[in-house]
Scaffold this motif. Structure first.
Motif, short mmCIF file in Angstrom:
data_model
loop_
_atom_site.label_atom_id
_atom_site.label_comp_id
_atom_site.label_asym_id
_atom_site.label_seq_id
_atom_site.Cartn_x
_atom_site.Cartn_y
_atom_site.Cartn_z
N ILE A 163 34.62 63.17 72.63
CA ILE A 163 34.94 61.84 72.11
C ILE A 163 34.88 60.83 73.26
O ILE A 163 34.32 59.74 73.12
N ASP A 164 35.42 61.21 74.41
CA ASP A 164 35.36 60.31 75.58
C ASP A 164 33.92 60.03 76.00
O ASP A 164 33.58 58.91 76.39
N ARG A 165 33.06 61.03 75.90
CA ARG A 165 31.64 60.82 76.24
C ARG A 165 30.99 59.84 75.27
O ARG A 165 30.11 59.08 75.66
N LEU A 166 31.41 59.87 74.02
CA LEU A 166 30.82 58.99 73.01
C LEU A 166 31.21 57.52 73.22
O LEU A 166 30.58 56.63 72.65
N ARG A 167 32.23 57.28 74.00
CA ARG A 167 32.63 55.90 74.29
C ARG A 167 31.60 55.19 75.17
O ARG A 167 31.53 53.97 75.18
N ASN A 168 30.85 55.96 75.92
CA ASN A 168 29.86 55.39 76.85
C ASN A 168 28.48 55.33 76.19
O ASN A 168 28.13 56.17 75.38
N LYS A 169 27.74 54.33 76.58
CA LYS A 169 26.38 54.18 76.07
C LYS A 169 25.54 55.34 76.59
O LYS A 169 25.53 55.62 77.79
N PRO A 170 24.83 56.06 75.71
CA PRO A 170 24.01 57.18 76.17
C PRO A 170 22.83 56.71 77.00
O PRO A 170 22.38 55.57 76.89
N LYS A 171 22.32 57.59 77.83
CA LYS A 171 21.20 57.28 78.72
C LYS A 171 19.91 57.74 78.04
O LYS A 171 19.45 58.85 78.25
N PHE A 172 19.37 56.85 77.22
CA PHE A 172 18.13 57.16 76.51
C PHE A 172 16.90 56.74 77.31
O PHE A 172 15.80 57.11 76.97
N GLY A 173 17.08 55.95 78.33
CA GLY A 173 15.95 55.47 79.12
C GLY A 173 16.19 54.03 79.54
O GLY A 173 17.24 53.45 79.24
#
Length: 158
Positions: A81-91
């Motif tokens: 859940i904490d990881r989902l708070r951050n914008k993912p690195k898609f490029g």
């Protein structure tokens, strides 16, 4: 960004909205049921605090253990859940940045999103646990008071 990419992103946005509407709230029913769970948890807490709800130690322990197991299961996914708070690195390109921002917003943008639902469930469980602890203490106190009162009555008969 091409019109085809924008159109595809629009279709993805719609699909994501449908998914987030059905996400964690499905485990607890719809949004109304989740809110009702919170209302009932707060009502139990108020009743326990006022002495209107008491529960014996054995029953309370079983209920508290069930709440603790649920809290434990939810705590196991806390890091995700904490990881989902951050914008993912898609490029780094514009489309990847927009997609990442959309993904992040879908996870934590309103009360229907995964993160607020997760936090609401945890809050409800904490409230229920607190209500149980108070209800057990109220039962013990009322049981002790009744025992003392009956002891006085028994002494007056003799």
């Amino acid at each position: 960004m091409s019109s085809a990419q924008l159109s595809a992103m629009g279709r993805e946005r719609h699909g994501m909205a449908e998914w987030t509407d059905m996400g964690l709230t499905e485990a607890f029913g719809d949004r109304e049921q989740l809110r009702e769970m919170g209302d009932q948890a707060r009502h139990l807490l108020a009743e326990a605090k006022s002495g209107g709800w008491a529960v014996d130690e054995e029953t309370g322990t079983h209920l508290r253990n069930a709440i603790a197991r649920a809290e434990d299961r939810f705590s196991r996914i806390a890091i995700n859940i904490d990881r989902l708070r951050n914008k993912p690195k898609f490029g780094d390109d514009e489309y990847a940045q927009r997609a990442a921002a959309h993904f992040q917003a879908a996870m934590d943008s309103d009360q229907r999103s995964l993160i607020p639902v997760y936090e609401a469930v945890l809050d409800n469980l904490r409230t229920i646990r607190e209500a149980l602890d108070i209800a057990i203490s109220k039962y013990d106190a009322s049981n002790e008071a009744a025992t003392q009162y009956l002891g006085k009555l028994k002494g007056a008969e003799q």
